[in-house]
Design an enzyme around this catalytic site. Structure first.
Site, PDB file in Angstrom:
ATOM      1  N   ASP A  21       0.852  -1.179   0.000  1.00  0.00           N
ATOM      2  CA  ASP A  21       0.000   0.000   0.000  1.00  0.00           C
ATOM      3  C   ASP A  21       0.895   1.239   0.000  1.00  0.00           C
ATOM      4  OD1 ASP A  21      -2.302   1.465   0.079  1.00  0.00           O
ATOM      5  OD2 ASP A  21      -2.605   1.266   2.233  1.00  0.00           O
ATOM      6  N   ASP A  27      19.542 -33.643  22.386  1.00  0.00           N
ATOM      7  CA  ASP A  27      19.548 -32.994  21.070  1.00  0.00           C
ATOM      8  C   ASP A  27      18.726 -31.707  20.998  1.00  0.00           C
ATOM      9  OD1 ASP A  27      21.223 -34.819  20.038  1.00  0.00           O
ATOM     10  OD2 ASP A  27      19.797 -35.756  18.663  1.00  0.00           O
ATOM     11  N   ASP A  65      -3.662  -1.257   5.464  1.00  0.00           N
ATOM     12  CA  ASP A  65      -4.096  -0.732   6.759  1.00  0.00           C
ATOM     13  C   ASP A  65      -5.604  -0.585   6.882  1.00  0.00           C
ATOM     14  OD1 ASP A  65      -4.404   1.312   4.988  1.00  0.00           O
ATOM     15  OD2 ASP A  65      -3.198   2.781   6.088  1.00  0.00           O
ATOM     16  N   ASP A  76      -8.335  -3.516   2.594  1.00  0.00           N
ATOM     17  CA  ASP A  76      -7.165  -4.364   2.353  1.00  0.00           C
ATOM     18  C   ASP A  76      -7.322  -5.765   2.943  1.00  0.00           C
ATOM     19  OD1 ASP A  76      -5.628  -2.289   1.114  1.00  0.00           O
ATOM     20  OD2 ASP A  76      -5.298  -1.428   3.102  1.00  0.00           O
TER      21      ASP A  76
END
Length: 938
Positions: A355, A755, A656, A660
Site C-alpha cells: 500500500d 539434542d 491498513d 485491504d
C-alpha cells in the site's frame, strides 16, 4: 415524482439486496424522493416500524466468526503425521507388552515414553499456535456504538446495532458513520473514507442526485466505518449490517482461504517421507529378525525401536520453539508475527504488494514547496509538528497567511508522549504547519483579523473564502484549485508589488502548477482582495482577486523506506505498489522511494484490470519492469494476489484499511499496520508492523531468511543423529547380534534430552551478513535438498561408523559369544552406554561445525554462540547422570563407563568436526579457483 416504496427491498444483516445495489438506485433520486423510496419520512421512522424492521432483517452488526472449540484445536495437534506415527507406535508397543511372556517392563516404559513425547509436542504446538481469528469481531468493533436518530420526530441517541433501513440520522464533525446512508441535507460536510478506500484524504459530500461511477464514489452517500471530518448533515439509512460496503468486505475476508506457507508444505512432505522410510526400514529389519529365530513379539518390539530411531521425536517442538525465537526477534524490530510459520515464509517472499498511504508515506500531509513572487521556496520538516523552516520566508508569508486564515482545521499538540495531529481537514492542517514554519502565529493573525464571514468549500466552485475585519477595513482570503482561483484573479502580488495579471503571467502560474502536479504534489492557490463591507455576496468576495501564490504539498515518504526498498531489490524481491490513489501521485511517491527505477513504469488502473482476463493479467504480471496498480478495489487486490500465486510467487501484501483485509488474508503473508491500521486489517494479517514502516518488512525478510537457514542447520543436526543411532542397529542385525546396540528408550533420551537444546541454539544463530544479497529460494525448493541430504549422510555416516566401532570393540573385547548376551549382562550394558555417550559427544562437535556452511567454525569463533556451548554441556551432564546415577541406570539399563572410555569417545567425537572442516576447506578452495578463472576470462 416519488419512487414507489417497493422499488427497493429493505436490506440489513439478513436483507435480500446488497447495499451496492441499493446505493446505485438511491443515489439517483432527488433528496425529497429518498424518503418515500425507503418507506420513511423527514420525521424519521416510528418506533413500531423500526422494531418491525429490526425483527425482520436483523440488527446492524456483522455476524461473528465461528471459531473451533479449544478442544478441537488441541486435538488437531495430534493429527500431524509425526504424531500419528508415534501414537500408533505407542499403542502397538503397549499391545506387545501385554502379549509378552514374561512381560518386559522396558517395553511398557517405551510405550509410555513415546506417548509422553506426543503429548509434549502437542502441548508446545498448541501453546505456540493458539490464536483464533476474530476478523468479524474486529469489523464490529469499528462500528460506532451509538448514533443520533430521528424516531417519532424526536432526536434520540440509540445503539448503532438498532439502526434499520429508513432511519434518519443526524451527523456532525467527529461522528463515525454507523451504516450506509444517503444524504438528504448536507452543510459543507467532508468525510474520511480510509476504512473503505484505504486513502485518508477528506472528500466533500453533498445531497444532490449522482448518476455516474461506482457506489463508493457517490458524492451523496456515506458508508459504515467512515468518519465525518467537517460539516453537518442529515441522511437516511439504506443498508445495514452485512448489506453495507463494510459487510461486503467482511464476506470477502471470510471467504478468503488462509494460505499455507511454503514451510508447512515442506514439513508435511518431509513427515510423509520420514514416516515412509521408518515403516520401510522397520518392516525390513522385522523381516530379517523373524527368520533368524527371534520370537514374534521381540522382533516386533525391535522393529518399533528402529522406527522410533528414525522418527525425529523432538523436531516438532524444536521447530515451534525455533520459530518462536524468530517471532521474538521480529517483535524487537517492531514486527509482531501472529503465526509461527509466517516467520519462515517471509524469508521466501518473492513479491511484495505494498500500500502507499501510511506504509511508504507518513500519512501526514506536508507542504514542501511554496511559489510566490515568481520564486520557488522550499519548506523543510515533515508531518504535523511545526518544526522546520521556509527558505526566505518573507515573500511567502502573504500567501500562507491567507491560506491559514481561510482554514477551519486546528493543530493539536502531543499529549502523553503522542504526536502532533490535526483536528479537521488534513490539507488545511498542512497549511497551518507551513504558516507556523514561516514564522506566522495563527492566534495572533486571527486576533488581528477576526473572521466575520465565510463561504464554505464546495465541489462545484472548488474554492473556500472567508471575510475578515482589520485596522484598515475588511478583506477576503480565498484558497482553492489553482485553475478556478486564477480565473477570478485580476492582479498578482510580485515581490510585494501588486501588478496586473497579464496572459503571460497567467501562463507562468499554470506552468508552475503543472510542474508541481507532475511531481505528485497536491497544489492549492491562495488569493486576497479588499472589501468595502463585512457582508458582501459570494460572487463579490471571489472576484477581482489578487493572486498570492501556489502551495505544493504531499504525504511525504518515510525516510527509511528508500533503503528498505533497495534492500528488497538486492534480495531479488519485486516490489509492486497497489493503491487506491491517483496514478500521478502514486508514480511520484514510487519514484521517491525507489520502487520506480526506470523512465516508463507500467501503470495499471482498476478500470483496465476489469478489462483484462486472467491470461492477459498473467502476461502483464510476468513482466519484470516497474509496476504500479492504481485506483484499485478490494476485489482487484485479491485478483492480483491470486494471479501472482498462479505464477508460483510467494506474495506478501501490506495494508491498513478494511478494504485491504481480503487481500491480506488471501496472501501468503499479510502485513498490517499496527499504529494507523484498522482492526480488521490487523486481524486478517499474520504480521503487524507496530511502527507502520515498510523498512520493518525488509528487516523481517532478513530474519525470515535466517530462520530458514537455521531450520536446515538443526534438521541436519537431528537427522545426522538419527543415522548415528540407526547405523549400529542395522550393523548388529546383519552381524547376528541378538540385542540392539542402543534401545528405543535411550534414543528418546538422546532426541529429547541431549539434542533439543543444541538444536534450539542452532536455531538462534544470527543472520549471515550476505543473507539479503541472495535471491529468494524457489517455492519448490525442498528442506531436504541434495546439499542437505549429502551433509546428513556425511556427518551421520561418520557418527554411525564410530558407534559401530565402539560397540563391537567393547563386545568383542569381552570374549563372550554373541548368543550368550542378555539385557542384564554388564558388558552389554556398558556397550550400549558407550554407544549412547558416543552419539551425545559427537553431536556436540557436529553442532559446532553446523554453525557455518563454508566458513571455518574456528574463524567464526567457537565462543560466539555461548548458548550452543551451554546446551552441549547440559547434554553431557545428562549423559553422565544416565551412566552413573542408579535411578537412571535402572530406567535406561546403562552402566558406569571408565575415564579412558570417555577419552576414546572424545577422540571419535571430534572426527565429524575434523572431516567437515576438511570439506569446507575443499569448498572454499574450489570457489576461490573459480573466482580466479572467471576474473582471468574477463
Amino acid at each position: 415524482m416519488a419512487a414507489p416504496t417497493d422499488v427497493l427491498t429493505p436490506g440489513g444483516s439478513g436483507g435480500e439486496t446488497s447495499g451496492d445495489a441499493d446505493g446505485l438506485a438511491i443515489r439517483t433520486l432527488p433528496p425529497t424522493d429518498v424518503y418515500s423510496a425507503l418507506d420513511t419520512s423527514p420525521r424519521g421512522l416510528t418506533t413500531e416500524a423500526a422494531d418491525t424492521r429490526l425483527r425482520r432483517f436483523g440488527s446492524n452488526e456483522l455476524p461473528r466468526a465461528a471459531h473451533p472449540a479449544m478442544w478441537r484445536q488441541l486435538a488437531a495437534q495430534f493429527t500431524d503425521l509425526f504424531a500419528v506415527v508415534l501414537l500408533v507406535a505407542s499403542a502397538i508397543t503397549a499391545l506387545a507388552y501385554t502379549l509378552q511372556e514374561p512381560r518386559d517392563p522396558g517395553t511398557l516404559q517405551l510405550a509410555v515414553a513415546i506417548l509422553a513425547v506426543v503429548v509434549l509436542n502437542a502441548s508446545i504446538g498448541f501453546a505456540q499456535e493458539y490464536s483464533a481469528e476474530r476478523t468479524a469481531e474486529s469489523l464490529q468493533a469499528m462500528v460506532p456504538h451509538t448514533c443520533r436518530v430521528l424516531r417519532d420526530a424526536v432526536l434520540r441517541e440509540l445503539p448503532a446495532r438498532e439502526l434499520v433501513r429508513g432511519d434518519v440520522v443526524i451527523l456532525e464533525a467527529g461522528d463515525a458513520v454507523s451504516a450506509d446512508c444517503r444524504l438528504v441535507e448536507a452543510h459543507d460536510i467532508t468525510v474520511n473514507n480510509a476504512a473503505i478506500t484505504g486513502e485518508s484524504d477528506a472528500v466533500g459530500r453533498g445531497h444532490e442526485p449522482d448518476q455516474q461511477g461506482p457506489v463508493l464514489e457517490a458524492r451523496n452517500c456515506l458508508f459504515m466505518g467512515t468518519d465525518v471530518v467537517a460539516g453537518t448533515a442529515k441522511a437516511v439509512v439504506f443498508a445495514t449490517g452485512r448489506s453495507t460496503e463494510f459487510g461486503r468486505i467482511f464476506q470477502l475476508t471470510a471467504a478468503a482461504p488462509r494460505q499455507k506457507t511454503p514451510l508447512q508444505h515442506q514439513v508435511a512432505s518431509m513427515a510423509r517421507r520420514v514416516a515412509g522410510a521408518a515403516l520401510a526400514v522397520g518392516s525390513l529389519l522385522f523381516a530379517v529378525r523373524l527368520p533368524a529365530g527371534q520370537d514374534l513379539v521381540s522382533a516386533f518390539v525391535f522393529a518399533l525401536g528402529v522406527m522410533v530411531a528414525l522418527v525425529p521425536e523432538g523436531l516438532p517442538a524444536t521447530l515451534s520453539v525455533s520459530l518462536a525465537i524468530g517471532v521474538r526477534r521480529m517483535a524487537r524490530r517492531h514486527a509482531l508475527v501472529k503465526q509461527l510459520l509466517a516467520v519462515e515464509a517471509l524469508g521466501s517472499t518473492t513479491v511484495v504488494c505494498t500500500d502507499k498511504t501510511g506504509t511508504l508515506t507518513q500519512a501526514e500531509m506536508t507542504v514542501v514547496q511554496v511559489w510566490a513572487g515568481g520564486v520557488m521556496h522550499t519548506v523543510s520538516g515533515v508531518g504535523y509538528e511545526p518544526a522546520g523552516e521556509v527558505t526566505d520566508p518573507e515573500p511567502v508569508r502573504a500567501a500562507l497567511r491567507a491560506a491559514a486564515l481561510c482554514s477551519n482545521a486546528r493543530l493539536v499538540p502531543p499529549s502523553d508522549g503522542g504526536r502532533w495531529h490535526v483536528l479537521g481537514d488534513t490539507t488545511e492542517g498542512a497549511l497551518l504547519v507551513a504558516a507556523a514554519k514561516a514564522g506566522l502565529d495563527r492566534a495572533a493573525e486571527e486576533a488581528a483579523a477576526p473572521r466575520v464571514g465565510e463561504h464554505p468549500f464546495d465541489s462545484v466552485r472548488k474554492l473556500m473564502s472567508t471575510v475578515h475585519s482589520g485596522d484598515h477595513g475588511y478583506h477576503a482570503c480565498v484558497k482553492g484549485a489553482p485553475q478556478e482561483l486564477l480565473e477570478r484573479c485580476t492582479a498578482i502580488d510580485r515581490q510585494g508589488e501588486v501588478i496586473a495579471l497579464t496572459d503571460a503571467l497567467r501562463a507562468e502560474v499554470m506552468t508552475v502548477n503543472d510542474e508541481l502536479a507532475t511531481q505528485g504534489l497536491r497544489v492549492l492557490a491562495a488569493a486576497r482582495r479588499e472589501l468595502s463591507g463585512p457582508h458582501p455576496d459570494r460572487d463579490t468576495v471571489e472576484s477581482g482577486l489578487t493572486f498570492l501564490g501556489l502551495v505544493g504539498m504531499l504525504d511525504p515518504p518515510r525516510p527509511e523506506v528508500r533503503e528498505a526498498v533497495a534492500a528488497c531489490h538486492r534480495a531479488g524481491i519485486r516490489v509492486v505498489m497497489v493503491t487506491g490513489d491517483h496514478p500521478l501521485t502514486a508514480e511520484a511517491v514510487a519514484r521517491r522511494v525507489g520502487i520506480v527505477r526506470h523512465s516508463a513504469p507500467t501503470v495499471v488502473t482498476g478500470a483496465r484490470l476489469n478489462e483484462l482476463d486472467d491470461d492477459a493479467l498473467d502476461g502483464l504480471l510476468a513482466g519484470q519492469g516497474d509496476l504500479l496498480l492504481c485506483r484499485v478495489s478490494p476485489e482487484h487486490k485479491m485478483r492480483v494476489v491470486t494471479a501472482f500465486q498462479r505464477r508460483l510467487e510467494v506474495v506478501a501484501v501490506t495494508g491498513d484499511g478494511a478494504n485491504d483485509a481480503p487481500a491480506l488474508k488471501h496472501a501468503d503473508i499479510g502485513v498490517a499496520m499496527g499504529a494507523s491500521g484498522t482492526d480488521v486489517a490487523r486481524e486478517a494479517a499474520v504480521m503487524v508492523l507496530l511502527d507502520d514502516s515498510f523498512a520493518s518488512i525488509a528487516t523481517a525478510v532478513r530474519l525470515g531468511r535466517s530462520v530458514y537457514q537455521n531450520i536446515r542447520k538443526f534438521l541436519v543436526y537431528v537427522f545426522s543423529s538419527n543415522i548415528g543411532e540407526l547405523g549400529p542397529i542395522i550393523a548388529a542385525t546383519f552381524a547376528g547380534f541378538p540385542l540392539v546396540p542402543i534401545s528405543a528408550v535411550q534414543i528418546l533420551a538422546i532426541d529429547l534430552g541431549s539434542d533439543v537444546l543444541p538444536a534450539l541454539a542452532l536455531g538462534a544463530e544470527r543472520p549471515e551478513d550476505d543473507v539479503m544479497d541472495r535471491p529468494p529460494r524457489s517455492r519448490h525448493e525442498r528442506l531436504f535438498s541434495a546439499a542437505v541430504m549429502g551433509r546428513i549422510l556425511f556427518l551421520g555416516g561418520i557418527q554411525a561408523l564410530c558407534g559401530c566401532a565402539v560397540f563391537f570393540w567393547h563386545v568383542n573385547g569381552s570374549g563372550i559369544p554373541f548368543s550368550h548376551f542378555t539385557e542384564d549382562n554388564a558388558v552389554y550394558r556398558e556397550a550400549i552406554t558407550l554407544v549412547q555417550a558416543g552419539i551425545v559427544i559427537s553431536q556436540f562437535f557436529i553442532a559446532l561445525t553446523l554453525r557455518t556452511e563454508r566458513e571455518s567454525v574456528f574463524r567464526a569463533g567457537l565462543l560466539s554462540n555461548p548458548w550452543l556451548l551451554a546446551a552441549g554441556g547440559i547434554g553431557l551432564v545428562w549423559m553422565s547422570g544416565i551412566s552413573y546415577w542408579p535411578l537412571l541406570q535402572n530406567v535406561f539399563n546403562t552402566a558406569p563407563i571408565a575415564v579412558t572410555d570417555w577419552a576414546v569417545l572424545a577422540v571419535l567425537g571430534v572426527l565429524p568436526l575434523a572431516a567437515d572442516e576438511a570439506r569446507k576447506w575443499s569448498l572454499r578452495r574450489r570457489h576461490s579457483s573459480r573466482t580466479v578463472e572467471q576474473g582471468g576470462k574477463r
